[in-house]
Each structure stands twice: as structure tokens, then as C-alpha cells.
Design a protein around this motif. Structure first.
Motif, PDB file in Angstrom:
ATOM      1  N   GLU A  53       0.999  -1.193   0.124  1.00 54.93           N
ATOM      2  CA  GLU A  53       0.002  -0.117   0.084  1.00 54.93           C
ATOM      3  C   GLU A  53       0.929   1.184   0.020  1.00 54.93           C
ATOM      4  N   LEU A  54       1.921   1.300   0.832  1.00 54.60           N
ATOM      5  CA  LEU A  54       2.827   2.264   0.962  1.00 54.60           C
ATOM      6  C   LEU A  54       3.484   2.818  -0.526  1.00 54.60           C
ATOM      7  N   VAL A  55       4.026   1.759  -1.241  1.00 53.88           N
ATOM      8  CA  VAL A  55       4.784   1.874  -2.292  1.00 53.88           C
ATOM      9  C   VAL A  55       3.545   2.226  -3.541  1.00 53.88           C
ATOM     10  N   GLY A  56       2.353   1.591  -3.533  1.00 53.98           N
ATOM     11  CA  GLY A  56       1.470   1.802  -4.398  1.00 53.98           C
ATOM     12  C   GLY A  56       0.914   3.242  -4.309  1.00 53.98           C
ATOM     13  N   GLU A  57       1.126   4.141  -3.338  1.00 56.24           N
ATOM     14  CA  GLU A  57       0.792   5.486  -3.459  1.00 56.24           C
ATOM     15  C   GLU A  57       1.701   6.362  -4.243  1.00 56.24           C
ATOM     16  N   GLY A  58       2.863   5.838  -4.747  1.00 55.55           N
ATOM     17  CA  GLY A  58       3.501   6.626  -5.633  1.00 55.55           C
ATOM     18  C   GLY A  58       4.279   7.604  -5.275  1.00 55.55           C
ATOM     19  N   ALA A  59       4.422   7.715  -3.876  1.00 55.03           N
ATOM     20  CA  ALA A  59       5.008   8.888  -3.149  1.00 55.03           C
ATOM     21  C   ALA A  59       6.447   8.682  -3.149  1.00 55.03           C
ATOM     22  N   GLY A  60       7.120   7.365  -3.453  1.00 57.54           N
ATOM     23  CA  GLY A  60       8.413   7.240  -3.282  1.00 57.54           C
ATOM     24  C   GLY A  60       8.764   6.977  -1.703  1.00 57.54           C
ATOM     25  N   ALA A  61       9.271   5.576  -1.467  1.00 56.67           N
ATOM     26  CA  ALA A  61       9.472   5.133  -0.149  1.00 56.67           C
ATOM     27  C   ALA A  61      11.037   5.253   0.286  1.00 56.67           C
ATOM     28  N   SER A  62      11.015   5.455   1.567  1.00 55.16           N
ATOM     29  CA  SER A  62      12.484   5.447   1.952  1.00 55.16           C
ATOM     30  C   SER A  62      12.258   4.522   3.318  1.00 55.16           C
ATOM     31  N   SER A  63      13.393   4.161   3.767  1.00 56.92           N
ATOM     32  CA  SER A  63      13.633   3.238   4.887  1.00 56.92           C
ATOM     33  C   SER A  63      14.574   3.755   5.885  1.00 56.92           C
ATOM     34  N   ILE A  64      14.496   3.470   7.354  1.00 55.08           N
ATOM     35  CA  ILE A  64      15.502   3.519   8.252  1.00 55.08           C
ATOM     36  C   ILE A  64      15.450   2.022   8.823  1.00 55.08           C
ATOM     37  N   GLU A  65      16.611   1.606   9.409  1.00 47.44           N
ATOM     38  CA  GLU A  65      17.016   0.391   9.984  1.00 47.44           C
ATOM     39  C   GLU A  65      16.808   0.538  11.483  1.00 47.44           C
ATOM     40  N   ILE A  66      16.067  -0.449  12.157  1.00 46.93           N
ATOM     41  CA  ILE A  66      15.892  -0.304  13.683  1.00 46.93           C
ATOM     42  C   ILE A  66      16.259  -1.789  14.162  1.00 46.93           C
ATOM     43  N   THR A  67      17.245  -2.057  15.183  1.00 45.71           N
ATOM     44  CA  THR A  67      17.837  -2.993  15.660  1.00 45.71           C
ATOM     45  C   THR A  67      16.909  -3.395  17.075  1.00 45.71           C
ATOM     46  N   ASP A  68      16.081  -2.302  17.445  1.00 46.06           N
ATOM     47  CA  ASP A  68      15.539  -2.574  18.781  1.00 46.06           C
ATOM     48  C   ASP A  68      14.320  -3.574  18.650  1.00 46.06           C
ATOM     49  N   SER A  69      13.871  -4.583  19.656  1.00 46.71           N
ATOM     50  CA  SER A  69      12.837  -5.472  19.312  1.00 46.71           C
ATOM     51  C   SER A  69      11.602  -4.695  20.007  1.00 46.71           C
ATOM     52  N   ASN A  70      11.731  -3.772  20.464  1.00 42.41           N
ATOM     53  CA  ASN A  70      10.312  -2.974  20.922  1.00 42.41           C
ATOM     54  C   ASN A  70       9.870  -2.059  20.019  1.00 42.41           C
ATOM     55  N   ILE A  71       9.407  -2.624  18.996  1.00 44.41           N
ATOM     56  CA  ILE A  71       8.951  -1.913  17.639  1.00 44.41           C
ATOM     57  C   ILE A  71       7.698  -1.191  18.070  1.00 44.41           C
ATOM     58  N   LYS A  72       6.841  -1.732  18.794  1.00 47.53           N
ATOM     59  CA  LYS A  72       5.490  -1.170  19.295  1.00 47.53           C
ATOM     60  C   LYS A  72       5.617  -0.057  19.823  1.00 47.53           C
ATOM     61  N   SER A  73       6.571   0.365  20.573  1.00 46.37           N
ATOM     62  CA  SER A  73       6.935   1.992  21.034  1.00 46.37           C
ATOM     63  C   SER A  73       6.952   2.827  19.866  1.00 46.37           C
ATOM     64  N   PHE A  74       7.853   2.355  18.929  1.00 43.08           N
ATOM     65  CA  PHE A  74       7.957   3.215  17.704  1.00 43.08           C
ATOM     66  C   PHE A  74       6.783   3.538  16.901  1.00 43.08           C
ATOM     67  N   GLU A  75       5.983   2.336  16.883  1.00 44.31           N
ATOM     68  CA  GLU A  75       4.549   2.686  16.032  1.00 44.31           C
ATOM     69  C   GLU A  75       3.844   3.622  16.625  1.00 44.31           C
ATOM     70  N   ARG A  76       3.792   3.761  18.032  1.00 40.69           N
ATOM     71  CA  ARG A  76       3.040   4.539  18.887  1.00 40.69           C
ATOM     72  C   ARG A  76       3.501   5.969  18.523  1.00 40.69           C
ATOM     73  N   THR A  77       4.826   6.094  18.717  1.00 36.95           N
ATOM     74  CA  THR A  77       5.230   7.398  18.406  1.00 36.95           C
ATOM     75  C   THR A  77       5.001   8.037  17.161  1.00 36.95           C
ATOM     76  N   ALA A  78       5.331   6.993  15.854  1.00 41.15           N
ATOM     77  CA  ALA A  78       4.933   7.373  14.590  1.00 41.15           C
ATOM     78  C   ALA A  78       3.489   7.776  14.260  1.00 41.15           C
ATOM     79  N   ARG A  79       2.799   7.058  14.800  1.00 38.94           N
ATOM     80  CA  ARG A  79       1.140   7.465  14.542  1.00 38.94           C
ATOM     81  C   ARG A  79       0.903   8.844  15.075  1.00 38.94           C
ATOM     82  N   LYS A  80       1.731   9.081  16.385  1.00 40.97           N
ATOM     83  CA  LYS A  80       1.561  10.481  16.844  1.00 40.97           C
ATOM     84  C   LYS A  80       1.820  11.618  16.216  1.00 40.97           C
ATOM     85  N   TYR A  81       2.773  11.306  15.205  1.00 40.98           N
ATOM     86  CA  TYR A  81       3.113  12.222  14.057  1.00 40.98           C
ATOM     87  C   TYR A  81       2.373  12.090  12.784  1.00 40.98           C
TER      88      TYR A  81
END
Length: 158
Positions: free
Chosen positions: A50-78
Motif C-alpha cells: 500500500e505504501l509503495v502503491g501510493e507513488g510517493a516514493g518510499a524511504s527506509s530506516i533500519e531499527i535493531t531494537d525489538s521493542n517496535i511497538k513503542s516506535f509505532e505509537r510514536t510514529a502514529r502521533k506524528y
């Protein structure tokens, strides 16, 4: 301000030779369906497709932390659309967070807040450790008072 919110109006334009209740009903239904589709689009976790299908161009960041849920909460806030993909080829597994190119500033700020929150949690002492410390301190105080009472009793009996 309250009157503006409560007395909200919409403009609905219909081209018709003859306007009757069924045509008006169909037009209102089309408007409400369109409005529901607009309201359903949420920001947050989406699939990579879905993200690539929108045609806005996707970038990525690598995270090694296993606590990914807290990042999801922070990203939703923004209000950032993002997709999380787990890279199982490496040990320990890494997470790739894909996001739209135009959201780079917002995702950078969200990532900064995520890292700050994790560092803050690591430096914090646990509640159990604090309770253990205070229990030991309280038990030492009780022993001191008991020893004083024993000495006082012995002094009175002599």
C-alpha cells in the motif's frame, strides 16, 4: 465558534431534468459514501504494498531494537504512514521501517523521540528495586529502635 461547528452546511450540486426524492436520496447516499471513504484513511501502520502503491516514493530506516511497538505509537502521533518489515536474515533480527519520502522530516522527529524514550527507560531504576531498598532501610531502622528499648529496660531494672 460553537455556532459555526453546529451549523455546518454542505453544498450538493445535482444536474437533473426532473428533481424528485429518489434522485436527491441517491445523491446524498453518494456524498455520504464518498465522505466515509475520506474519513477511513488513517495514518499509521500500513503494508509495504500500500505504501509503495501510493507513488510517493518510499524511504527506509533500519531499527535493531525489538521493542517496535513503542516506535509505532510514536510514529502514529506524528501522523506518518509507515510499514514495518522484519529482516530475518541477520542475527539478531533487524526491522526496516519504510515511509513516504515526503514524510522524512516527521519520521526523523518521531525516530528522535523514540530513541530518547528508550534511553530514558533504560536509565530509570525499576519500582521493585526502589521497594527493595526502602524495605531494607525500614528494617534497619526497626532493629535500631529495638536495641534502644532493650537498653532502656536493662537500665531500669538495675
Amino acid at each position: 465558534m460553537q455556532e459555526e461547528v453546529t451549523q455546518k452546511t454542505i453544498a450538493l450540486v445535482i444536474k437533473s431534468a426532473k428533481l424528485d426524492a429518489s434522485i436527491l436520496k441517491a445523491a446524498m447516499r453518494m456524498y455520504l459514501n464518498h465522505h466515509r471513504k475520506q474519513a477511513q484513511k488513517k495514518h499509521g501502520k500500513v503494508s509495504v504494498k500500500e505504501l509503495v502503491g501510493e507513488g510517493a516514493g518510499a524511504s527506509s530506516i533500519e531499527i535493531t531494537d525489538s521493542n517496535i511497538k513503542s516506535f509505532e505509537r510514536t510514529a502514529r502521533k506524528y501522523n506518518v504512514d509507515f510499514a514495518v518489515k522484519k529482516d530475518k536474515t541477520t542475527e539478531p533480527p533487524k526491522y526496516l521501517v519504510f515511509f513516504k519520502g515526503r514524510d522524512a522530516d516527521a519520521i526523523a522527529q518521531a525516530f528522535k523521540e523514540f530513541v530518547y524514550g528508550n534511553e530514558k527507560k533504560k536509565n530509570r531504576t525499576s519500582v521493585r528495586q526502589k521497594l527493595k531498598y526502602f524495605r531494607e532501610a525500614a528494617s534497619q531502622d526497626q532493629n535500631k529502635e529495638r536495641s534502644r528499648q532493650k537498653n532502656k529496660d536493662r537500665g531500669q531494672s538495675l
